[in-house]
Scaffold this motif. Sequence first.
Motif, PDB file in Angstrom:
ATOM      1  N   ALA A 184      -5.909  -0.774  11.203  1.00  0.00           N
ATOM      2  CA  ALA A 184      -7.696  -0.473  10.941  1.00  0.00           C
ATOM      3  C   ALA A 184      -7.700   0.600  10.292  1.00  0.00           C
ATOM      4  O   ALA A 184      -7.891   1.692   8.838  1.00  0.00           O
ATOM      5  CB  ALA A 184      -9.012  -1.436  12.001  1.00  0.00           C
ATOM      6  N   SER A 185      -7.146   1.659  10.877  1.00  0.00           N
ATOM      7  CA  SER A 185      -7.321   2.959  11.069  1.00  0.00           C
ATOM      8  C   SER A 185      -6.252   3.754   9.882  1.00  0.00           C
ATOM      9  O   SER A 185      -6.832   4.861   9.736  1.00  0.00           O
ATOM     10  CB  SER A 185      -7.505   4.127  12.690  1.00  0.00           C
ATOM     11  OG  SER A 185      -5.789   3.913  12.651  1.00  0.00           O
ATOM     12  N   ILE A 186      -5.485   2.820  10.490  1.00  0.00           N
ATOM     13  CA  ILE A 186      -4.084   3.477   9.157  1.00  0.00           C
ATOM     14  C   ILE A 186      -4.471   2.752   7.493  1.00  0.00           C
ATOM     15  O   ILE A 186      -4.156   3.707   6.768  1.00  0.00           O
ATOM     16  CB  ILE A 186      -2.763   3.010   9.234  1.00  0.00           C
ATOM     17  CG1 ILE A 186      -2.642   3.458  10.673  1.00  0.00           C
ATOM     18  CG2 ILE A 186      -1.687   2.796   8.413  1.00  0.00           C
ATOM     19  CD1 ILE A 186      -1.143   3.137  11.573  1.00  0.00           C
ATOM     20  N   GLY A 187      -4.882   1.256   8.248  1.00  0.00           N
ATOM     21  CA  GLY A 187      -5.623   0.707   6.263  1.00  0.00           C
ATOM     22  C   GLY A 187      -4.028  -0.305   6.467  1.00  0.00           C
ATOM     23  O   GLY A 187      -2.873  -0.300   5.871  1.00  0.00           O
ATOM     24  N   PHE A 188      -4.915  -1.392   6.955  1.00  0.00           N
ATOM     25  CA  PHE A 188      -4.108  -2.714   6.486  1.00  0.00           C
ATOM     26  C   PHE A 188      -3.456  -2.982   5.106  1.00  0.00           C
ATOM     27  O   PHE A 188      -1.970  -3.628   5.221  1.00  0.00           O
ATOM     28  CB  PHE A 188      -5.056  -4.040   7.373  1.00  0.00           C
ATOM     29  CG  PHE A 188      -3.829  -5.887   6.467  1.00  0.00           C
ATOM     30  CD1 PHE A 188      -3.405  -5.182   7.938  1.00  0.00           C
ATOM     31  CD2 PHE A 188      -4.544  -6.420   6.514  1.00  0.00           C
ATOM     32  CE1 PHE A 188      -2.005  -7.142   8.041  1.00  0.00           C
ATOM     33  CE2 PHE A 188      -3.620  -7.074   6.038  1.00  0.00           C
ATOM     34  CZ  PHE A 188      -2.487  -7.883   7.080  1.00  0.00           C
ATOM     35  N   GLU A 189      -4.192  -3.034   4.565  1.00  0.00           N
ATOM     36  CA  GLU A 189      -4.101  -3.001   3.039  1.00  0.00           C
ATOM     37  C   GLU A 189      -2.350  -1.996   2.283  1.00  0.00           C
ATOM     38  O   GLU A 189      -2.468  -2.555   1.416  1.00  0.00           O
ATOM     39  CB  GLU A 189      -5.046  -2.522   1.941  1.00  0.00           C
ATOM     40  CG  GLU A 189      -4.413  -3.134   0.317  1.00  0.00           C
ATOM     41  CD  GLU A 189      -6.138  -2.513  -0.693  1.00  0.00           C
ATOM     42  OE1 GLU A 189      -6.161  -2.621  -1.678  1.00  0.00           O
ATOM     43  OE2 GLU A 189      -7.105  -2.374   0.055  1.00  0.00           O
ATOM     44  N   THR A 190      -2.650  -0.571   2.855  1.00  0.00           N
ATOM     45  CA  THR A 190      -1.770   0.010   2.138  1.00  0.00           C
ATOM     46  C   THR A 190      -0.824  -0.474   3.425  1.00  0.00           C
ATOM     47  O   THR A 190       0.984  -0.418   2.668  1.00  0.00           O
ATOM     48  CB  THR A 190      -1.719   1.415   2.901  1.00  0.00           C
ATOM     49  OG1 THR A 190      -2.897   2.074   2.837  1.00  0.00           O
ATOM     50  CG2 THR A 190      -0.964   2.603   2.887  1.00  0.00           C
ATOM     51  N   LEU A 209       0.471  -3.896   4.316  1.00  0.00           N
ATOM     52  CA  LEU A 209       0.972  -5.399   3.089  1.00  0.00           C
ATOM     53  C   LEU A 209       1.564  -4.510   2.365  1.00  0.00           C
ATOM     54  O   LEU A 209       2.245  -5.574   1.970  1.00  0.00           O
ATOM     55  CB  LEU A 209      -0.345  -5.795   3.249  1.00  0.00           C
ATOM     56  CG  LEU A 209      -0.312  -7.249   3.200  1.00  0.00           C
ATOM     57  CD1 LEU A 209       0.285  -8.366   4.021  1.00  0.00           C
ATOM     58  CD2 LEU A 209      -1.156  -8.398   2.335  1.00  0.00           C
ATOM     59  N   THR A 210       0.485  -3.761   0.813  1.00  0.00           N
ATOM     60  CA  THR A 210       1.163  -3.639   0.231  1.00  0.00           C
ATOM     61  C   THR A 210       2.703  -2.670  -0.346  1.00  0.00           C
ATOM     62  O   THR A 210       3.356  -3.387  -1.017  1.00  0.00           O
ATOM     63  CB  THR A 210       0.282  -2.917  -0.621  1.00  0.00           C
ATOM     64  OG1 THR A 210      -1.088  -2.884  -0.917  1.00  0.00           O
ATOM     65  CG2 THR A 210       1.041  -2.357  -2.308  1.00  0.00           C
ATOM     66  N   SER A 211       2.629  -1.891   1.012  1.00  0.00           N
ATOM     67  CA  SER A 211       4.145  -1.345   0.877  1.00  0.00           C
ATOM     68  C   SER A 211       4.941  -2.346   1.576  1.00  0.00           C
ATOM     69  O   SER A 211       6.451  -2.464   1.405  1.00  0.00           O
ATOM     70  CB  SER A 211       3.858  -0.137   2.310  1.00  0.00           C
ATOM     71  OG  SER A 211       3.040   0.364   1.565  1.00  0.00           O
ATOM     72  N   PHE A 212       4.782  -3.273   2.431  1.00  0.00           N
ATOM     73  CA  PHE A 212       6.048  -4.885   2.846  1.00  0.00           C
ATOM     74  C   PHE A 212       6.267  -5.406   1.923  1.00  0.00           C
ATOM     75  O   PHE A 212       7.120  -5.029   1.744  1.00  0.00           O
ATOM     76  CB  PHE A 212       5.155  -5.106   4.215  1.00  0.00           C
ATOM     77  CG  PHE A 212       5.606  -6.102   4.588  1.00  0.00           C
ATOM     78  CD1 PHE A 212       5.885  -5.739   5.808  1.00  0.00           C
ATOM     79  CD2 PHE A 212       5.242  -7.399   4.055  1.00  0.00           C
ATOM     80  CE1 PHE A 212       7.389  -7.141   6.169  1.00  0.00           C
ATOM     81  CE2 PHE A 212       6.566  -8.585   4.636  1.00  0.00           C
ATOM     82  CZ  PHE A 212       7.348  -8.487   5.435  1.00  0.00           C
ATOM     83  N   GLY A 257       0.643   4.027   7.017  1.00  0.00           N
ATOM     84  CA  GLY A 257       0.980   2.428   7.064  1.00  0.00           C
ATOM     85  C   GLY A 257       1.981   2.491   5.684  1.00  0.00           C
ATOM     86  O   GLY A 257       2.535   1.271   5.800  1.00  0.00           O
ATOM     87  N   PHE A 258       1.833   3.255   5.135  1.00  0.00           N
ATOM     88  CA  PHE A 258       3.704   2.725   4.313  1.00  0.00           C
ATOM     89  C   PHE A 258       4.888   2.482   4.543  1.00  0.00           C
ATOM     90  O   PHE A 258       5.479   1.890   4.774  1.00  0.00           O
ATOM     91  CB  PHE A 258       3.555   4.071   3.508  1.00  0.00           C
ATOM     92  CG  PHE A 258       4.890   4.017   2.188  1.00  0.00           C
ATOM     93  CD1 PHE A 258       5.422   3.261   1.095  1.00  0.00           C
ATOM     94  CD2 PHE A 258       5.916   5.371   2.581  1.00  0.00           C
ATOM     95  CE1 PHE A 258       6.007   3.473   0.705  1.00  0.00           C
ATOM     96  CE2 PHE A 258       7.207   4.939   2.448  1.00  0.00           C
ATOM     97  CZ  PHE A 258       7.673   3.425   1.584  1.00  0.00           C
ATOM     98  N   PHE A 259       4.573   4.120   5.930  1.00  0.00           N
ATOM     99  CA  PHE A 259       6.545   3.645   6.354  1.00  0.00           C
ATOM    100  C   PHE A 259       6.072   2.580   7.759  1.00  0.00           C
ATOM    101  O   PHE A 259       7.435   2.444   7.771  1.00  0.00           O
ATOM    102  CB  PHE A 259       6.557   5.114   7.752  1.00  0.00           C
ATOM    103  CG  PHE A 259       7.244   6.139   6.365  1.00  0.00           C
ATOM    104  CD1 PHE A 259       8.343   5.832   6.297  1.00  0.00           C
ATOM    105  CD2 PHE A 259       6.588   7.375   5.555  1.00  0.00           C
ATOM    106  CE1 PHE A 259       8.736   6.438   5.019  1.00  0.00           C
ATOM    107  CE2 PHE A 259       6.971   7.614   5.372  1.00  0.00           C
ATOM    108  CZ  PHE A 259       8.379   8.081   4.960  1.00  0.00           C
ATOM    109  N   ILE A 260       5.084   2.017   8.159  1.00  0.00           N
ATOM    110  CA  ILE A 260       5.228   0.868   8.845  1.00  0.00           C
ATOM    111  C   ILE A 260       5.319  -0.216   8.236  1.00  0.00           C
ATOM    112  O   ILE A 260       5.999  -1.107   8.339  1.00  0.00           O
ATOM    113  CB  ILE A 260       3.722   1.061   9.836  1.00  0.00           C
ATOM    114  CG1 ILE A 260       3.127   1.696  10.772  1.00  0.00           C
ATOM    115  CG2 ILE A 260       3.586  -0.681  10.476  1.00  0.00           C
ATOM    116  CD1 ILE A 260       2.195   2.426  11.315  1.00  0.00           C
ATOM    117  N   GLY A 261       4.667  -0.484   7.092  1.00  0.00           N
ATOM    118  CA  GLY A 261       5.037  -1.542   6.173  1.00  0.00           C
ATOM    119  C   GLY A 261       6.795  -1.903   5.892  1.00  0.00           C
ATOM    120  O   GLY A 261       7.438  -2.564   5.973  1.00  0.00           O
TER     121      GLY A 261
END
Length: 229
Positions: A3-9, A11-14, A158-162
Amino acid sequence: MLASIGFETVLTSFLLALSGLFSIVNPVGSALMFAQITADRSQAERAELSRRIGFYAALVMLAALWAGAPILNFFGVSLAALRIAGGLFVAAFAWTLLNAPETREARKHAEAEPEAGENLAEVAFFPLTLPFTTGPGTIAVAIALGANRPSEPGDLAGFFIGASLAAMAIAGMIRLAYGSADRLVTLIGPVRARVLGRLSAFLLLCVGTQITVNGVSDVLGPLIASQRV
Protein backbone atom coordinates in the motif's frame (compact mmCIF):
# COMPACT_ATOMS: atom_id res chain seq x y z
CA MET A 1 4.01 -2.64 2.43
CA LEU A 2 2.45 -2.73 -1.03
CA ALA A 3 0.00 0.00 0.00
CA SER A 4 2.86 2.39 0.84
CA ILE A 5 4.71 1.52 -2.36
CA GLY A 6 1.66 1.55 -4.60
CA PHE A 7 -0.09 -1.66 -5.60
CA GLU A 8 -1.08 -0.17 -8.96
CA THR A 9 2.57 0.52 -9.79
CA VAL A 10 3.56 -3.02 -8.84
CA LEU A 11 0.76 -4.53 -10.92
CA THR A 12 1.38 -2.32 -13.95
CA SER A 13 5.11 -3.02 -13.90
CA PHE A 14 4.48 -6.74 -13.45
CA LEU A 15 2.14 -6.93 -16.44
CA LEU A 16 4.41 -4.83 -18.67
CA ALA A 17 7.52 -6.86 -17.83
CA LEU A 18 5.65 -10.16 -18.00
CA SER A 19 4.29 -9.46 -21.47
CA GLY A 20 7.63 -8.21 -22.79
CA LEU A 21 9.74 -11.02 -21.34
CA PHE A 22 7.23 -13.73 -22.23
CA SER A 23 7.13 -12.51 -25.81
CA ILE A 24 10.90 -12.64 -26.27
CA VAL A 25 11.58 -15.80 -24.24
CA ASN A 26 8.55 -17.71 -25.57
CA PRO A 27 8.80 -20.59 -23.06
CA VAL A 28 6.35 -22.78 -24.97
CA GLY A 29 8.07 -22.44 -28.34
CA SER A 30 11.50 -22.84 -26.76
CA ALA A 31 10.30 -25.96 -24.92
CA LEU A 32 9.40 -27.58 -28.24
CA MET A 33 12.95 -27.03 -29.48
CA PHE A 34 14.35 -28.09 -26.09
CA ALA A 35 12.58 -31.44 -26.51
CA GLN A 36 14.33 -31.96 -29.86
CA ILE A 37 17.75 -30.88 -28.62
CA THR A 38 17.64 -33.13 -25.54
CA ALA A 39 15.91 -36.07 -27.21
CA ASP A 40 18.89 -38.37 -26.53
CA ARG A 41 18.86 -37.65 -22.77
CA SER A 42 16.84 -39.44 -20.10
CA GLN A 43 13.76 -37.96 -18.44
CA ALA A 44 15.72 -37.46 -15.21
CA GLU A 45 18.44 -35.54 -17.06
CA ARG A 46 15.88 -33.33 -18.82
CA ALA A 47 14.21 -32.59 -15.47
CA GLU A 48 17.57 -31.60 -13.97
CA LEU A 49 18.34 -29.42 -16.97
CA SER A 50 14.97 -27.68 -16.69
CA ARG A 51 15.62 -26.85 -13.01
CA ARG A 52 19.08 -25.47 -13.73
CA ILE A 53 17.97 -23.49 -16.77
CA GLY A 54 15.06 -21.94 -14.86
CA PHE A 55 17.42 -20.82 -12.08
CA TYR A 56 20.06 -19.45 -14.47
CA ALA A 57 17.42 -17.69 -16.57
CA ALA A 58 16.12 -15.90 -13.46
CA LEU A 59 19.63 -14.68 -12.65
CA VAL A 60 20.22 -13.42 -16.20
CA MET A 61 16.93 -11.53 -16.39
CA LEU A 62 17.22 -10.02 -12.90
CA ALA A 63 20.82 -8.93 -13.49
CA ALA A 64 19.91 -7.23 -16.78
CA LEU A 65 16.79 -5.67 -15.27
CA TRP A 66 18.52 -4.27 -12.17
CA ALA A 67 22.05 -3.52 -13.36
CA GLY A 68 21.81 -3.11 -17.14
CA ALA A 69 20.56 0.48 -17.22
CA PRO A 70 22.86 1.80 -14.42
CA ILE A 71 25.89 0.30 -16.16
CA LEU A 72 25.02 2.03 -19.43
CA ASN A 73 24.33 5.27 -17.55
CA PHE A 74 27.80 4.98 -16.04
CA PHE A 75 29.18 5.23 -19.56
CA GLY A 76 27.24 8.41 -20.23
CA VAL A 77 24.15 6.98 -21.93
CA SER A 78 21.12 8.98 -20.75
CA LEU A 79 17.94 7.30 -19.58
CA ALA A 80 15.94 8.83 -22.44
CA ALA A 81 18.47 7.63 -25.03
CA LEU A 82 18.48 4.20 -23.45
CA ARG A 83 14.69 4.03 -23.63
CA ILE A 84 14.61 5.11 -27.28
CA ALA A 85 17.40 2.75 -28.37
CA GLY A 86 16.09 -0.14 -26.32
CA GLY A 87 12.54 0.37 -27.51
CA LEU A 88 13.61 0.55 -31.15
CA PHE A 89 15.72 -2.59 -30.78
CA VAL A 90 12.86 -4.48 -29.15
CA ALA A 91 10.39 -3.30 -31.80
CA ALA A 92 12.77 -4.21 -34.64
CA PHE A 93 13.42 -7.61 -33.09
CA ALA A 94 9.67 -8.20 -32.74
CA TRP A 95 9.15 -7.20 -36.38
CA THR A 96 11.72 -9.79 -37.40
CA LEU A 97 9.91 -12.43 -35.34
CA LEU A 98 6.64 -11.54 -37.01
CA ASN A 99 8.05 -11.89 -40.51
CA ALA A 100 10.61 -14.72 -40.20
CA PRO A 101 10.14 -16.72 -36.99
CA GLU A 102 11.39 -19.95 -38.57
CA THR A 103 14.79 -18.39 -39.28
CA ARG A 104 15.24 -17.43 -35.63
CA GLU A 105 14.15 -20.89 -34.46
CA ALA A 106 16.67 -22.57 -36.75
CA ARG A 107 19.48 -20.29 -35.50
CA LYS A 108 18.60 -20.93 -31.85
CA HIS A 109 18.51 -24.67 -32.51
CA ALA A 110 21.98 -24.57 -34.06
CA GLU A 111 23.41 -22.44 -31.25
CA ALA A 112 22.03 -24.72 -28.55
CA GLU A 113 23.19 -28.02 -30.04
CA PRO A 114 25.41 -29.52 -27.30
CA GLU A 115 28.87 -30.86 -28.00
CA ALA A 116 29.50 -34.54 -27.51
CA GLY A 117 30.67 -35.46 -24.01
CA GLU A 118 29.37 -32.33 -22.28
CA ASN A 119 27.69 -32.95 -18.91
CA LEU A 120 24.56 -31.35 -17.47
CA ALA A 121 26.38 -28.65 -15.51
CA GLU A 122 28.25 -27.51 -18.63
CA VAL A 123 25.29 -27.36 -21.02
CA ALA A 124 22.68 -26.01 -18.59
CA PHE A 125 24.12 -22.48 -18.57
CA PHE A 126 25.83 -22.48 -21.96
CA PRO A 127 24.34 -22.97 -24.46
CA LEU A 128 20.89 -23.90 -23.09
CA THR A 129 20.43 -20.76 -20.94
CA LEU A 130 22.71 -18.46 -22.95
CA PRO A 131 22.02 -17.98 -25.79
CA PHE A 132 19.16 -20.47 -26.31
CA THR A 133 16.67 -19.45 -23.60
CA THR A 134 17.70 -15.96 -22.45
CA GLY A 135 19.97 -14.64 -25.15
CA PRO A 136 20.86 -11.13 -26.31
CA GLY A 137 17.25 -10.35 -27.20
CA THR A 138 16.00 -11.17 -23.70
CA ILE A 139 18.82 -9.18 -22.11
CA ALA A 140 18.02 -6.19 -24.35
CA VAL A 141 14.33 -6.37 -23.39
CA ALA A 142 15.18 -6.56 -19.68
CA ILE A 143 17.55 -3.58 -19.96
CA ALA A 144 14.94 -1.60 -21.89
CA LEU A 145 12.34 -2.40 -19.23
CA GLY A 146 14.78 -1.33 -16.52
CA ALA A 147 15.40 1.91 -18.40
CA ASN A 148 11.66 2.54 -18.35
CA ARG A 149 11.67 2.83 -14.56
CA PRO A 150 9.93 5.82 -12.91
CA SER A 151 11.90 8.50 -11.10
CA GLU A 152 9.77 8.83 -7.94
CA PRO A 153 11.18 6.72 -5.03
CA GLY A 154 7.85 5.09 -4.17
CA ASP A 155 7.04 4.26 -7.78
CA LEU A 156 10.61 3.11 -8.36
CA ALA A 157 10.39 0.51 -5.59
CA GLY A 158 7.03 -0.68 -6.89
CA PHE A 159 8.41 -0.91 -10.42
CA PHE A 160 11.34 -3.12 -9.46
CA ILE A 161 9.16 -5.33 -7.25
CA GLY A 162 6.67 -5.87 -10.07
CA ALA A 163 9.31 -6.34 -12.78
CA SER A 164 11.35 -8.72 -10.62
CA LEU A 165 8.26 -10.80 -9.85
CA ALA A 166 7.59 -10.97 -13.60
CA ALA A 167 11.15 -12.17 -14.29
CA MET A 168 10.82 -14.89 -11.66
CA ALA A 169 7.42 -15.86 -13.06
CA ILE A 170 8.97 -16.26 -16.52
CA ALA A 171 11.76 -18.37 -15.00
CA GLY A 172 9.11 -20.55 -13.37
CA MET A 173 7.35 -20.93 -16.71
CA ILE A 174 10.63 -21.95 -18.32
CA ARG A 175 11.20 -24.61 -15.70
CA LEU A 176 7.66 -25.99 -16.03
CA ALA A 177 7.63 -25.85 -19.83
CA TYR A 178 11.04 -27.47 -20.22
CA GLY A 179 10.25 -30.07 -17.58
CA SER A 180 7.10 -31.09 -19.46
CA ALA A 181 8.47 -30.51 -22.96
CA ASP A 182 7.50 -33.97 -24.22
CA ARG A 183 3.87 -33.46 -23.20
CA LEU A 184 3.85 -29.97 -24.74
CA VAL A 185 5.03 -31.38 -28.07
CA THR A 186 2.08 -33.77 -28.07
CA LEU A 187 -0.46 -31.27 -26.76
CA ILE A 188 0.35 -28.15 -28.79
CA GLY A 189 2.21 -29.24 -31.86
CA PRO A 190 4.41 -27.09 -34.10
CA VAL A 191 1.58 -25.24 -35.90
CA ARG A 192 -0.07 -23.94 -32.74
CA ALA A 193 3.33 -23.06 -31.32
CA ARG A 194 4.02 -20.86 -34.36
CA VAL A 195 0.66 -19.12 -33.92
CA LEU A 196 1.46 -18.46 -30.26
CA GLY A 197 4.87 -17.16 -31.29
CA ARG A 198 3.34 -14.71 -33.77
CA LEU A 199 0.89 -13.38 -31.19
CA SER A 200 3.71 -12.99 -28.66
CA ALA A 201 5.85 -11.18 -31.24
CA PHE A 202 3.07 -8.67 -31.93
CA LEU A 203 2.69 -8.04 -28.20
CA LEU A 204 6.44 -7.50 -27.98
CA LEU A 205 6.24 -5.01 -30.86
CA CYS A 206 3.67 -3.03 -28.86
CA VAL A 207 5.91 -3.10 -25.76
CA GLY A 208 8.92 -1.86 -27.75
CA THR A 209 6.84 0.93 -29.28
CA GLN A 210 5.61 2.02 -25.85
CA ILE A 211 9.14 2.14 -24.45
CA THR A 212 10.26 4.23 -27.45
CA VAL A 213 7.33 6.63 -26.98
CA ASN A 214 8.28 7.09 -23.32
CA GLY A 215 11.87 7.91 -24.34
CA VAL A 216 10.78 10.42 -26.97
CA SER A 217 8.45 12.04 -24.43
CA ASP A 218 11.38 12.39 -22.02
CA VAL A 219 13.35 14.25 -24.70
CA LEU A 220 10.60 16.40 -26.21
CA GLY A 221 8.61 17.09 -23.02
CA PRO A 222 11.04 19.61 -21.47
CA LEU A 223 11.60 21.26 -24.89
CA ILE A 224 7.88 21.74 -25.45
CA ALA A 225 7.39 23.01 -21.91
CA SER A 226 10.21 25.54 -22.33
CA GLN A 227 8.65 26.88 -25.53
CA ARG A 228 5.38 27.53 -23.73
CA VAL A 229 7.05 29.59 -21.01
